[in-house]
Each structure stands twice: as C-alpha cells, then as structure tokens.
Design an enzyme around this catalytic site. Sequence first.
Site, PDB file in Angstrom:
ATOM      1  N   ASP A 127      -6.918   4.344  -4.649  1.00  0.00           N
ATOM      2  CA  ASP A 127      -7.597   4.192  -3.350  1.00  0.00           C
ATOM      3  C   ASP A 127      -8.250   5.553  -3.100  1.00  0.00           C
ATOM      4  OD1 ASP A 127      -7.630   2.168  -0.910  1.00  0.00           O
ATOM      5  OD2 ASP A 127      -7.379   4.133  -0.020  1.00  0.00           O
ATOM      6  N   LYS A 132       0.860  -1.193   0.000  1.00  0.00           N
ATOM      7  CA  LYS A 132       0.000   0.000   0.000  1.00  0.00           C
ATOM      8  C   LYS A 132       0.887   1.231   0.000  1.00  0.00           C
ATOM      9  CE  LYS A 132      -4.399   1.015   0.152  1.00  0.00           C
ATOM     10  NZ  LYS A 132      -5.573   0.200  -0.240  1.00  0.00           N
TER      11      LYS A 132
HETATM   12  O1  2IT Z   1      -8.030  -1.404  -0.925  1.00  0.00           O
HETATM   13  C1  2IT Z   1      -7.903  -1.930  -2.049  1.00  0.00           C
HETATM   14  O2  2IT Z   1      -7.999  -3.145  -2.222  1.00  0.00           O
HETATM   15  C2  2IT Z   1      -7.641  -1.045  -3.194  1.00  0.00           C
HETATM   16  N1  2IT Z   1      -7.558   0.162  -2.992  1.00  0.00           N
HETATM   17  C3  2IT Z   1      -7.416  -1.609  -4.556  1.00  0.00           C
HETATM   18  C4  2IT Z   1      -6.035  -2.112  -4.715  1.00  0.00           C
HETATM   19  C5  2IT Z   1      -5.660  -2.551  -6.103  1.00  0.00           C
HETATM   20  O3  2IT Z   1      -4.476  -2.846  -6.281  1.00  0.00           O
HETATM   21  O4  2IT Z   1      -6.514  -2.613  -6.986  1.00  0.00           O
END
Ligand code: 2IT
Length: 447
Positions: free
Chosen positions: A164, A124
Amino acid sequence: MKVKEIMKNLEAKHPGENEYLQAVQEVLESIEEVYNENPKYEAAKIVERLVEPDRIFKFRVVWVDDQGNTQVNLGYRVQFNAALGAYKGGLRFHPAVNESMLKFLGFEQIFKNSLTMLPLGGGKGGADFDPMGKSDAEIMRFCQAFVYELWRNIGPDQDSPAGDVGVGGREIGYMYGMYKKLAREHSTGALTGKSFGWGGSLIRPEATGFGAMYYVERMVKQNGDTMKGKKIALSGFGNVAWGAATKALELGAKVVAISGPDGVCEMPKGITKEMIDYMLDMRASNRNKVEDMATKFPKAAKFTAGKKAWSVKCDIACPCAFQNELDEKDAKELIANGVQYVAEVSNMGCQPKAIAAVQKAKVPFAPGKAVNAGGVATSGLEICQNAEHRNWTAEEVDEKLHKIMNDIYDMCVKYGTDAKGNINYVKGANIAGFMRVADAMLAQGII
Ligand code: 2IT
C-alpha cells in the site's frame, strides 16, 4: 438498523477515530434500505458484527538505523472479516498510520474484496514508519523487524498482506524473505506483490491503475462517449498513478496533471511514455517531489508549488494518493472547470462534502472500493498462481483483471440504478459488496 443510532454508539466506543467512522457511515447510509428489508440481517446483528474487526494485532517494531541508534515504531495488522476467505489487504508504512486509519482501510477492504468475487476476506496493516529518506539497509531492517513480530499470524490460508502507500516490491521482497526464513516453508501466497521470478504475478504492479482505467472507460461509455482525447488529472506519482497513466495513454486519453506533496505538474500536451517511466525513478529516489518531473522535462511539464491536481482543468479527475485528498473546495473548482467524471482511485480519496458536491452537479462519481479493486483482485490471482505453482502470462492476467473490473462495473450499475435510471455508483458498490459478505455471515452462523 438506524444509522444514526449505530454511529452514536460507535463514536462513543471509538472516539476520535474519524477516518474509520467516516468509512462506516458511508457504507451504512448506502445499505440502510436493503438491510431493513431483510429481517434476517437484523436478527443476526450483521451490521454490529461487521463494524468491529475480528481482531487487531498491535506490536512494537524495534530496529537499528544506519547511525547505530535504536528506533521504535508501532506496527499493526487489523484482521477485519473472514466471511469470504482468508484476510487480505495491504500494509501501509506512513508516519500518520494509526488504528483509525487501518480500521477504515480494513473496513473498506471487506467490501472491495467482496466485489472482486474472489474468496478474499478483509484486512489491513502497517506501521507509523516513515520510509522517506531511509537507506535501503534501513528499509530492510525495518521490514525484517516488522515480519519477525507478525509472521505467525500470516499465511496463504490465514492472512495475506500486500503493499500500500510506502510498501512496494522492494519491501514485499524483504518481508517475504524474513517470513520464509522464520516459517521454514515456501508459502508464497503469504504475501502478494512479490517480484516475478519468485512467485509474483505479471501485471500486479500495473493492476490498480489498469483496473481503474477499465472502470473509468465503462463510465465514459455509459454516456455514449470514448476515452479518446479525454483530459485526465491524477494526484500523486506513485505506483497507482503510474499504472493509471500507462493505461490512460494506451486508451488515447491525455494525462494533463500529476501532483505531489510539494505541488502540481501540469502537462498541457499530455504525459508521454518517457515521462511515465521517469515516475518510477522519482519514486525510487524517496525524495517525494513532483517538481523533479518539471526539472527533467522543462518543456513538457510546468510545476506550481502548493497547488493540487484539481486546480488543472480536466474532463476526468482521479485521486490516486491518499484518503480525503479531494475536499469540497477542490470539487467546486473541478465542477466550475467542467469536470465530467470523478473516479476515486485512492481509498476514500474524496471527503463526504466533495462527493455530495459532485453528485449534486450530476457529475458521475465512482468510489475507490470499486475503482481500485483491480489491485487486490490481481493479488487474488497471484495467490491462485502460487497455489498452482505456475505463472500465467501477462495477457492471461490482464484478461482476467479486465473481466473482474467489467463485472464490478455491472454490479455497481445493477445495485446503484434508481427508478428514474440514475446511477449512484457509491450505493451500487456498497450494496453489492455488502450483500455477498452478509449472506456468507448468515450462512456461517453466529461466530
Ligand atoms: O488498498 C488495496 O486494495 C491495496 N493496497 C492492495 C491490497 C492487496 O492485498 O493487494
């Protein structure tokens, strides 16, 4: 493993990282029994290794605003765990972003990605940049400056960020453009959530909300009921709420509330297609005001300032906005109003005491890492399409997404059902997600 001991050590090492500690505690409590039944986990210190990220990049992002002033932000990428594949997870641009928030999100992402059964590790990132009120040119310059620092550490087989909170298709476009310029190659899988036409997948924008409603539909079916006429309260009006509202309408349910930082919009007759389309304009305006829905549709929507979506009587409550947005008081209000299901669509949308109150009232509760996994799953499908240099049809993607959500639901039931037949979706999701990662870590040795 003793959860209390591990938590005490973690708190000492990472004081004040409350969201991160909350996320770890929830997972450890769920898996304690399974873990202690397998001495190999303990011997390889799986939990001690799992709770610390592989690495964290933290960097300065400097950019120039429209007035010519130099602006300084902090950017991050947490590469948490790569047992199942290259790091994968979103980027959050929000003024409250800090290491604790991104570590909680990265930690959750490990288990969520594991549940999808795709080859995705957990990561993340983001920045404490506030997109509110920024011009398009400022957003572009910020995205470019962010990627300028991070580009060497991402790539389809290394780490693949996505959107996100505060990061959508526009931002991914600017980041991908800069990435490609610096890397001198079209590694389309280096970022997901791209637009269709240059590597994006159909259904990716809808996927988190669609997947959530596929999961909720199964919860409702489990009780021998259907989605027809069910009143749903959603929080937020962003990408996730938009996708959920679209699918809810298709399944015959009625979305009776959406909300924003300014208050709640109640829609007694249910949201319409036209109103769902307007959510996109509300988001694009960068005003962050849900009141705009009531201004545009005064007959269908009533705005109340300062109230949350949980004050509206509903059958199904779905937090779709931010972590810890539903507290114990909200849970009690929902229960008093006869709520039948609570499904987190935002990551860790409910506070621990809210979850406890819902579970105590015997209202089925499902956690975000299972319910919202359709987003990252479809990102995984986007990477597959990029590797194949092909685009799948919307039907193909949606069918695969639906199957993944059904499989996740089945895993949650398999690992979450007790001897009396009661289902604990939190436990089921955490155990199923954990086992795949732990077994991969065992097989790959002490690294
Ligand atoms: O919290 C999540 O799963 C997302 N923001 C999507 C992450 C992604 O790599 O598609």
